[in-house]
Write an enzyme that holds these catalytic residues in place. Structure first.
Site, short mmCIF file in Angstrom:
data_model
loop_
_atom_site.label_atom_id
_atom_site.label_comp_id
_atom_site.label_asym_id
_atom_site.label_seq_id
_atom_site.Cartn_x
_atom_site.Cartn_y
_atom_site.Cartn_z
N LEU A 13 36.09 33.82 32.85
CA LEU A 13 36.47 34.69 31.71
C LEU A 13 36.52 33.89 30.41
O LEU A 13 36.06 34.36 29.37
CB LEU A 13 37.83 35.35 31.99
CG LEU A 13 38.36 36.22 30.86
CD1 LEU A 13 37.40 37.38 30.56
CD2 LEU A 13 39.75 36.75 31.20
N ASP A 45 45.97 19.70 31.17
CA ASP A 45 46.54 20.15 32.44
C ASP A 45 47.77 20.99 32.10
O ASP A 45 48.74 20.46 31.54
CB ASP A 45 46.94 18.93 33.29
CG ASP A 45 47.42 19.34 34.68
OD1 ASP A 45 47.79 20.52 34.87
OD2 ASP A 45 47.45 18.46 35.57
N ALA A 69 44.32 29.70 35.29
CA ALA A 69 45.10 30.25 36.41
C ALA A 69 44.54 29.69 37.71
O ALA A 69 43.47 29.08 37.73
CB ALA A 69 44.96 31.78 36.43
N THR A 110 46.38 40.53 36.89
CA THR A 110 45.45 41.06 37.88
C THR A 110 45.91 42.40 38.46
O THR A 110 47.11 42.69 38.49
CB THR A 110 45.32 40.04 39.04
OG1 THR A 110 44.58 40.62 40.10
CG2 THR A 110 46.68 39.64 39.59
N ASP A 111 44.93 43.16 38.98
CA ASP A 111 45.24 44.40 39.70
C ASP A 111 45.95 44.10 41.02
O ASP A 111 46.56 44.99 41.62
CB ASP A 111 43.96 45.21 39.96
CG ASP A 111 42.91 44.45 40.74
OD1 ASP A 111 43.02 43.20 40.88
OD2 ASP A 111 41.95 45.09 41.22
N TYR A 133 48.98 35.33 45.77
CA TYR A 133 48.32 35.36 44.46
C TYR A 133 48.93 36.48 43.60
O TYR A 133 49.37 36.24 42.47
CB TYR A 133 46.81 35.58 44.64
CG TYR A 133 46.07 35.89 43.36
CD1 TYR A 133 46.02 34.97 42.31
CD2 TYR A 133 45.42 37.12 43.18
CE1 TYR A 133 45.34 35.26 41.13
CE2 TYR A 133 44.73 37.41 42.01
CZ TYR A 133 44.70 36.48 40.98
OH TYR A 133 44.03 36.76 39.81
N LYS A 137 51.14 36.11 40.16
CA LYS A 137 50.70 36.70 38.89
C LYS A 137 51.76 37.67 38.37
O LYS A 137 51.98 37.76 37.16
CB LYS A 137 49.34 37.40 39.05
CG LYS A 137 48.18 36.47 39.38
CD LYS A 137 47.86 35.46 38.28
CE LYS A 137 47.19 36.07 37.09
NZ LYS A 137 46.76 35.02 36.11
N1 LIG Z 1 38.03 36.29 38.67
C1 LIG Z 1 38.53 37.51 38.95
O1 LIG Z 1 37.92 38.31 39.69
C2 LIG Z 1 39.84 37.94 38.33
C3 LIG Z 1 40.30 39.24 38.59
C4 LIG Z 1 41.48 39.68 37.99
C5 LIG Z 1 42.18 38.82 37.16
N2 LIG Z 1 41.72 37.55 36.94
C6 LIG Z 1 42.50 36.68 36.07
O2 LIG Z 1 41.68 36.34 34.97
C7 LIG Z 1 42.05 35.05 34.49
C8 LIG Z 1 40.81 34.19 34.37
O3 LIG Z 1 40.26 34.03 35.68
P1 LIG Z 1 38.84 33.36 35.92
O4 LIG Z 1 38.14 34.17 36.93
O5 LIG Z 1 38.17 33.07 34.63
O6 LIG Z 1 39.31 32.00 36.61
P2 LIG Z 1 38.47 30.65 36.81
O7 LIG Z 1 37.03 30.89 36.59
O8 LIG Z 1 38.93 30.08 38.10
O9 LIG Z 1 38.99 29.74 35.59
C9 LIG Z 1 40.24 29.15 35.66
C10 LIG Z 1 40.47 28.35 34.41
O10 LIG Z 1 41.70 27.67 34.58
C11 LIG Z 1 41.50 26.30 34.30
N3 LIG Z 1 42.44 25.49 35.07
C12 LIG Z 1 42.54 25.36 36.40
N4 LIG Z 1 43.53 24.50 36.70
C13 LIG Z 1 44.06 24.08 35.53
C14 LIG Z 1 45.10 23.18 35.16
N5 LIG Z 1 45.84 22.52 36.09
N6 LIG Z 1 45.36 22.99 33.85
C15 LIG Z 1 44.63 23.63 32.91
N7 LIG Z 1 43.64 24.51 33.17
C16 LIG Z 1 43.36 24.71 34.49
C17 LIG Z 1 40.07 26.04 34.70
O11 LIG Z 1 39.59 24.85 34.10
P3 LIG Z 1 38.35 24.02 34.78
O12 LIG Z 1 37.36 25.03 35.25
O13 LIG Z 1 37.86 23.17 33.63
O14 LIG Z 1 38.96 23.22 35.88
C18 LIG Z 1 39.41 27.29 34.15
O15 LIG Z 1 39.20 27.15 32.78
C19 LIG Z 1 43.11 34.52 35.46
O16 LIG Z 1 44.39 34.80 34.93
C20 LIG Z 1 42.90 35.36 36.70
O17 LIG Z 1 44.10 35.47 37.46
C21 LIG Z 1 40.56 37.09 37.50
#
Ligand SMILES: NC(=O)c1ccc[n+]([C@@H]2O[C@H](COP(=O)([O-])OP(=O)(O)OC[C@H]3O[C@@H](n4cnc5c(N)ncnc54)[C@H](OP(=O)(O)O)[C@@H]3O)[C@@H](O)[C@H]2O)c1
Length: 307
Positions: A13, A45, A69, A110-111, A133, A137
């Site tokens: 995202l 971090d 996250a 999240t949903d 999870y 959240k």
């Molecule tokens: N993906 C889905 O289907 C989905 C659905 C509903 C809601 N969401 C929510 O949407 C949001 C974005 O999700 P996403 O899918 O984009 O997740 P993602 O692709 O896993 O990205 C996670 C982000 O968090 C960073 N991160 C991980 N560990 C960290 C740490 N210790 N310190 C600082 N940054 C850290 C990662 O950095 P690096 O990659 O550089 O390590 C990355 O930028 C989250 O809140 C998630 O719960 C996601």
């Protein structure tokens, strides 16, 4: 100059959001990455409270978006302390740091905060998460609402969008099995046909977040909980059929009508987007159009399917 700090700009995202915000005239965007730093991003971090404070103090943002996250349900189930550190404690620390500068904080949720038994869910429906999870959240939502002097939670469902590898999204993570099932003499791939999802395109969410930020920039701040969702219900079997069509693969897929995951997942968490729709916000790209854009941008043919 309107300054936005995006924490987690390297994620699925976060990247779409950075692309969307890059087009804003007179906006300054500062973003962070963790394991995937790039020259444009600060390595941060979010478990390190001093580093979080230093970053926010340096940027002095008007708005902070928390896209960092731990979003993998199986990882959260195995390691709830890790889930809590990222999805709850970090949200609280970031919101506290933002408060010091009067910044408004948008946190992504999240949903999965719902149990999936009585859709659709409104922003004020009662949460009842089924797994670690969703629980983390939900606690993160509460941390944001309690800590941020000015803040908002945006709930989202299953996301897909431009990827760096197949496993970045639960939509594209189906591709290796779909491709393998299309090989000569391959076995049919079983696909979950039980859980109903509303796949939502990250560039569309990025537009929604940009619109929410624009409202804040002009003094029409949105508070509390809001939700955004795609409007095409699909199970994973149906997603896989549409992926196979888009990839022009003669895949052999079998629907699985009972839940198979070790981690409990909700049946149907359809999120009502009515609060944002009433404000005139939002964009929805049809799934078949959006997924073709994603696949066209990812050089998958000739690569190993596990890439
Ligand atoms: N993906 C889905 O289907 C989905 C659905 C509903 C809601 N969401 C929510 O949407 C949001 C974005 O999700 P996403 O899918 O984009 O997740 P993602 O692709 O896993 O990205 C996670 C982000 O968090 C960073 N991160 C991980 N560990 C960290 C740490 N210790 N310190 C600082 N940054 C850290 C990662 O950095 P690096 O990659 O550089 O390590 C990355 O930028 C989250 O809140 C998630 O719960 C996601």
């Amino acid at each position: 100059m309107f300054k936005v700090a995006v924490i987690g700009g390297s994620g699925l995202l976060g990247r779409a959001l950075i692309d969307e915000l890059a087009g804003q005239v007179d906006w300054h965007i500062a973003s962070t990455a963790f394991s995937r730093p790039s020259p444009q991003m600060v390595r941060l971090d979010v478990r390190d409270s001093l580093a979080v404070e230093r970053f926010i103090d340096h940027v002095v943002p008007d708005a902070v978006v928390i896209a960092a996250a731990e979003r993998r349900p199986d990882v959260c189930e195995r390691d709830p302390a890790h889930a809590r550190a990222l999805n709850v404690d970090a949200v609280q620390m970031i919101a506290s740091a933002a408060n010091r500068h009067g910044a408004w904080t948008l946190s992504i949720s999240t949903d999965y905060v719902f149990d999936g038994k009585h859709p659709p869910y409104r922003h004020d429906s009662t949460p009842a998460p089924l797994n670690a999870y969703g629980q983390s959240k939900l606690e993160g939502e509460r941390a944001l609402i309690e800590t941020a002097e000015r803040g908002c939670v945006l709930r989202l469902p299953l996301l897909y969008g431009p990827i760096a590898n197949w496993s970045e999204s639960a939509v594209t993570s189906l591709v290796p099995a779909i491709a393998a099932s299309a090989a000569p003499a391959a076995q049919s791939a079983k696909m979950d046909a039980w859980a109903i999802r509303y796949p939502t395109f990250t560039p569309d969410v990025a537009v929604v977040i940009r619109q929410i930020l624009e409202r804040h920039a002009r003094g029409e701040t949105i508070s509390g909980i809001v939700q955004w969702s795609g409007d095409e219900p699909m199970n994973k079997y149906e997603i896989a059929v549409r992926l196979a069509e888009a990839l022009q693969l003669d895949a052999h897929l079998t629907p699985q009508h009972t839940p198979t995951d070790a981690t409990p997942r909700p049946h149907n968490c359809h999120l009502a987007s009515s609060r944002l729709e009433a404000l005139g916000l939002g964009r929805r790209t049809p799934f078949d159009t959006a997924i073709r854009q994603v696949l066209a941008a990812f050089p998958w043919r000739g690569m190993t399917t596990s890439a």
